[in-house]
Design an enzyme around this catalytic site. Structure first.
Site, PDB file in Angstrom:
ATOM      1  N   HIS A  19       0.572  -1.409  -0.202  1.00 17.68           N
ATOM      2  CA  HIS A  19       0.117  -0.250   0.162  1.00 17.68           C
ATOM      3  C   HIS A  19       0.931   1.278   0.143  1.00 17.68           C
ATOM      4  CE1 HIS A  19      -3.565  -2.450   1.729  1.00 17.68           C
ATOM      5  NE2 HIS A  19      -3.653  -3.073   0.411  1.00 17.68           N
ATOM      6  N   HIS A  42      -7.708  -8.332  -7.726  1.00 17.50           N
ATOM      7  CA  HIS A  42      -8.339  -8.685  -6.743  1.00 17.50           C
ATOM      8  C   HIS A  42      -8.980  -8.277  -5.219  1.00 17.50           C
ATOM      9  CE1 HIS A  42      -6.144 -11.671  -9.858  1.00 17.50           C
ATOM     10  NE2 HIS A  42      -7.524 -12.477  -9.190  1.00 17.50           N
ATOM     11  N   SER A 100      -6.386  -2.246  -0.487  1.00 22.51           N
ATOM     12  CA  SER A 100      -6.579  -1.332  -1.625  1.00 22.51           C
ATOM     13  C   SER A 100      -7.131  -0.401  -2.469  1.00 22.51           C
ATOM     14  CB  SER A 100      -5.404  -2.053  -2.673  1.00 22.51           C
ATOM     15  OG  SER A 100      -6.091  -3.071  -3.161  1.00 22.51           O
ATOM     16  N   GLU A 118     -13.753  -9.055  -7.368  1.00 20.44           N
ATOM     17  CA  GLU A 118     -14.121  -9.838  -6.127  1.00 20.44           C
ATOM     18  C   GLU A 118     -14.675 -10.846  -6.848  1.00 20.44           C
ATOM     19  OE1 GLU A 118     -12.598 -11.804  -3.281  1.00 20.44           O
ATOM     20  OE2 GLU A 118     -12.208  -9.982  -3.833  1.00 20.44           O
ATOM     21  N   ASP A 143     -13.964 -12.333 -12.587  1.00 20.37           N
ATOM     22  CA  ASP A 143     -12.579 -12.633 -12.504  1.00 20.37           C
ATOM     23  C   ASP A 143     -11.854 -11.871 -13.271  1.00 20.37           C
ATOM     24  OD1 ASP A 143     -10.092 -14.657 -12.350  1.00 20.37           O
ATOM     25  OD2 ASP A 143     -10.808 -14.265 -14.738  1.00 20.37           O
ATOM     26  N   GLY A 144     -10.969 -11.559 -11.948  1.00 22.84           N
ATOM     27  CA  GLY A 144      -9.969 -10.703 -12.112  1.00 22.84           C
ATOM     28  C   GLY A 144      -9.300 -10.087 -13.266  1.00 22.84           C
ATOM     29  N   ASP A 164      -3.506  -8.433  -7.600  1.00 20.79           N
ATOM     30  CA  ASP A 164      -3.293  -9.069  -6.338  1.00 20.79           C
ATOM     31  C   ASP A 164      -3.726 -10.199  -5.848  1.00 20.79           C
ATOM     32  OD1 ASP A 164      -2.116  -8.990  -3.871  1.00 20.79           O
ATOM     33  OD2 ASP A 164      -3.983  -6.794  -3.428  1.00 20.79           O
TER      34      ASP A 164
END
Length: 284
Positions: A19, A42, A100, A118, A143-144, A164
């Protein structure tokens, strides 16, 4: 497949590093008036209660953000990161840790956009609720990795992409270079942030080598270890691969990472890495 919950790990040393790098990159893009997209593949739940059953079970935040929160000599470069944390923790005690998406929410401007994904059936509604009144943001249960095709390039041709995953699914290590290749073909000027854990150095290094072998010109690596590599269970280190790093990032991390190591590496057995992965000098 969806058993991972970041609520067990929020605020640990990996979150702190991730971060801080994210905050520095966002602030760099804000130096120009033109809008940009923040894409988070994500996203998690958004915010995490550090006194929850999950967080207390692992206690990982105690050796992460809790150690930083107690410091009085925090480098000026961390002021923006700390100011975001204080928005959610106005009193002395640190109760909540923002993920994030919430860090980006606080830092992005009215003209900027957020795209969050997500899949977890419990975390997605929490994330959706956090952003229910934010008109800049799209929250999707998808799906990211697929977003790297469908949402790039942004109309503004400026963006930060945070990749991530939990790496609980082992093929994430293979998915990332493949997905990154597709994303970079579409949007070669984006700032890509790839977080990675070090549980198995061999597995992590193979993924990093595969990213380097994509032939992308500007790739930086920032890693913080709080323990030496070993064969025992658990994460000893974590890092960020940054593609197209902002020109000041290397210089900033040369100040920040030594301080983070001193602050978070209480056992004095860890180390840190700052390097270019492809022989191209950083643009100071």
């Amino acid at each position: 497949m969806l058993s991972y919950r970041h609520s067990y790990h929020a605020g640990n040393h990996a979150d702190v590093l991730k971060h801080i790098v994210l905050t520095l990159c966002i602030e760099s893009l804000k130096e120009k008036e033109k809008p940009f997209l923040y894409l988070d593949t994500h996203s998690g739940a958004g915010r995490y209660l550090l006194r929850s059953e999950h967080a207390e079970k692992t206690g990982e935040y105690l050796s992460g953000i809790n150690l930083l929160w107690q410091q009085s000599n925090i480098p000026e470069l961390l002021n923006t990161y700390i100011s975001v944390l204080r928005r959610y923790n106005p009193f002395e005690e640190m109760k909540y840790y923002p993920g994030s998406p919430l860090i980006a929410k606080q830092l992005l401007r009215e003209q900027d956009k957020l795209n969050l994904t997500e899949l977890h059936p419990t975390d997605y509604p929490l994330l959706k609720q956090e952003f229910s009144k934010d008109k800049r943001t799209k929250v999707l249960r998808e799906d990211g990795f697929s977003q790297l095709k469908s949402k790039l390039p942004p109309l503004s041709r400026r963006g930060i992409i945070l990749i991530d995953p939990s790496y609980e699914i082992k093929d994430d290590y293979q998915k990332i270079p493949t997905a990154l290749f597709e994303a970079y073909k579409r949007f070669a000027t984006g700032v890509y942030l790839i977080w990675y854990p070090v549980v198995s150095r061999t597995q992590t290094q193979k993924m990093i080598d595969n990213i380097v072998n994509l032939g992308i010109k500007r790739i930086s690596q920032f890693e913080l270890a709080i323990k030496p590599d070993n064969n025992q269970k658990g994460m000893t280190a974590s890092g960020m691969i940054v593609i197209n790093p902002p020109w000041k990032l290397h210089e900033q991390m040369h100040t920040i990472l030594p301080w983070l190591k001193t602050t978070l590496d209480v056992g004095k057995t860890g180390n840190f890495i700052i390097r270019e992965l492809n022989g191209v000098d950083p643009l100071y």
